[in-house]
Design an enzyme around this catalytic site. Structure first.
Site, short mmCIF file in Angstrom:
data_model
loop_
_atom_site.label_atom_id
_atom_site.label_comp_id
_atom_site.label_asym_id
_atom_site.label_seq_id
_atom_site.Cartn_x
_atom_site.Cartn_y
_atom_site.Cartn_z
N GLN A 175 -10.40 -2.67 2.09
CA GLN A 175 -9.92 -3.36 3.29
C GLN A 175 -9.87 -2.45 4.51
O GLN A 175 -9.47 -2.88 5.59
CB GLN A 175 -8.56 -4.01 3.03
CG GLN A 175 -7.39 -3.04 2.97
CD GLN A 175 -6.11 -3.76 2.56
OE1 GLN A 175 -5.98 -4.22 1.42
NE2 GLN A 175 -5.17 -3.89 3.47
N HIS A 188 9.20 -3.50 3.44
CA HIS A 188 8.73 -3.79 2.08
C HIS A 188 9.91 -4.18 1.18
O HIS A 188 9.81 -5.11 0.38
CB HIS A 188 8.08 -2.55 1.46
CG HIS A 188 6.83 -2.07 2.16
ND1 HIS A 188 6.78 -0.88 2.85
CD2 HIS A 188 5.60 -2.62 2.26
CE1 HIS A 188 5.57 -0.71 3.33
NE2 HIS A 188 4.82 -1.74 3.01
N ARG A 221 2.63 2.91 9.21
CA ARG A 221 1.89 3.68 10.22
C ARG A 221 2.82 4.29 11.29
O ARG A 221 2.38 5.19 12.00
CB ARG A 221 0.83 2.81 10.88
CG ARG A 221 -0.34 2.49 9.96
CD ARG A 221 -1.46 1.78 10.71
NE ARG A 221 -2.65 1.63 9.88
CZ ARG A 221 -2.90 0.62 9.06
NH1 ARG A 221 -2.04 -0.37 8.97
NH2 ARG A 221 -4.01 0.58 8.35
N LEU A 228 6.65 3.17 1.45
CA LEU A 228 7.56 2.02 1.56
C LEU A 228 8.69 2.25 2.55
O LEU A 228 9.20 3.36 2.68
CB LEU A 228 8.13 1.68 0.18
CG LEU A 228 7.08 1.35 -0.89
CD1 LEU A 228 7.77 0.99 -2.21
CD2 LEU A 228 6.16 0.21 -0.45
N MET A 244 0.84 -1.20 0.00
CA MET A 244 0.00 0.00 0.00
C MET A 244 0.88 1.26 0.00
O MET A 244 0.40 2.35 0.31
CB MET A 244 -0.94 -0.01 1.20
CG MET A 244 -1.91 -1.20 1.14
SD MET A 244 -3.41 -0.96 2.06
CE MET A 244 -2.76 -0.74 3.69
N GLY A 245 2.16 1.09 -0.33
CA GLY A 245 3.05 2.25 -0.44
C GLY A 245 3.55 2.74 0.90
O GLY A 245 3.49 2.02 1.89
P1 AMP Z 1 1.40 -2.98 3.47
O1 AMP Z 1 1.98 -1.94 2.56
O2 AMP Z 1 1.36 -2.59 4.89
O3 AMP Z 1 0.11 -3.55 2.94
O4 AMP Z 1 2.43 -4.19 3.43
C1 AMP Z 1 2.78 -4.81 2.21
C2 AMP Z 1 3.53 -6.07 2.51
O5 AMP Z 1 4.72 -5.76 3.25
C3 AMP Z 1 2.73 -7.05 3.39
O6 AMP Z 1 2.95 -8.37 2.91
C4 AMP Z 1 3.33 -6.85 4.75
O7 AMP Z 1 3.22 -7.98 5.59
C5 AMP Z 1 4.78 -6.56 4.41
N1 AMP Z 1 5.45 -5.86 5.49
C6 AMP Z 1 5.06 -4.70 6.08
N2 AMP Z 1 5.87 -4.39 7.08
C7 AMP Z 1 6.80 -5.38 7.17
C8 AMP Z 1 7.91 -5.64 8.01
N3 AMP Z 1 8.23 -4.83 9.02
N4 AMP Z 1 8.63 -6.76 7.80
C9 AMP Z 1 8.31 -7.61 6.79
N5 AMP Z 1 7.27 -7.42 5.95
C10 AMP Z 1 6.52 -6.32 6.13
#
Ligand code: AMP
Length: 279
Positions: free
Chosen positions: A60, A36, A186, A32, A29-30
């Protein structure tokens, strides 16, 4: 790296990739961060081409304020992805993903019955909507997800199998800040006082691993909740000890072979999630 901002631009870029090669996909969801990028690195190492999507999926979010305040940093995101060896960054508009409202209701095998499921009604169905649409558009052979969202990966593995997608779901470990806080988009929304307090969550989760040697599951939950809530910046929404395979909460250690502890904690209005393997 090609940045595709519409479905049409993406389809063109995707068709230009060699057909015989393996495509790795990292949906995000960016906003980054290194967490990520660690998924991107797994994909770049394993696949001949890597596609990353950046899409803040409205279906979601069950809290409109959370959706409105979700950080958006497309230019910085693309700079990071370009450096990491990504072939296509796909940053579609809502209309590209949802040309008409998505009314599909998914079978999630009951894996959404606990944890985030009841606290965020509709959240995992929204995740299934966006991930299946992205899978249909991107057509990867491998897709990479973080254990940071422990329940989400389990649910994605379930519906990927259930719907016969020929895609391998690769589960990648949580990346943390030096102070232990799980990296998250976040985190940028935390006040300095909250940011200072937030590493306390992981410290308490690590204590849970020790407590598990002598306490019952209920005692571990009570002790860890008390310790997190002792910090005035933090407020536990829930802590659960679950069977890592079925995601069902356990009452006794003998209820499961693999046990995971997961939690959601408010640093209001920001909501942080984390988890740790107990055994
Ligand atoms: P999001 O942008 O929050 O939807 O996350 C996208 C992907 O990155 C998801 O598969 C998350 O589980 C993964 N992700 C987010 N934060 C972390 C982190 N600290 N360590 C590993 N993977 C992460």
């Amino acid at each position: 790296m090609i940045v595709a901002k519409t479905l049409e631009e993406f389809i063109q870029a995707r068709q230009a990739l060699p057909h015989q090669e393996s495509i790795g996909f990292v949906p995000t969801m960016g906003a980054l961060h290194q967490g990520h990028i660690s998924l991107v690195e797994h994909s770049v190492a394993k696949c001949s081409h890597t596609i990353v999507s950046i899409f803040v999926n409205p279906t979601q979010f069950n809290n409109p304020q959370d959706l409105a305040t979700y950080p958006r940093t497309l230019e910085a995101d693309c700079a990071l992805l370009e450096k990491s060896g990504v072939d296509i960054a796909f940053a579609p508009r809502v209309i590209d993903i949802y040309p008409t409202p998505d009314n599909r209701v998914f079978d999630l095998g009951g894996l959404d019955s606990y944890g985030e499921g009841p606290r965020r009604p509709g959240h995992f169905n929204g995740v299934a909507q966006v991930v299946t649409r992205l899978f249909d558009i991107v057509k990867p052979q491998h897709a990479f997800f973080g254990e940071k969202d422990f329940q989400q990966v389990a649910i994605i593995k379930y519906f990927t199998r259930n719907l016969n997608y020929p895609i391998e779901i690769v589960q990648c470990p949580i990346l943390r800040e030096d102070d232990g806080l799980a990296k998250s988009s976040r985190n940028t929304l935390l006040t300095p006082a909250q940011r200072e307090a937030a590493p306390h969550i992981y410290k308490c989760l690590k204590k849970a691993v020790e407590y598990a040697a002598t306490m019952s599951p209920a005692e571990v939950i009570a002790a860890v909740t008390g310790e997190i809530d002792a910090n005035p910046e933090l407020e536990t929404e829930y802590i659960e000890l679950v069977d890592a395979d079925t995601l069902r909460p356990i009452a006794a250690w003998s209820d499961a072979e693999n046990v995971q502890l997961w939690c959601a904690v408010y640093a209001r209005p920001v909501r942080l999630i984390d988890n740790i393997k107990i055994r």
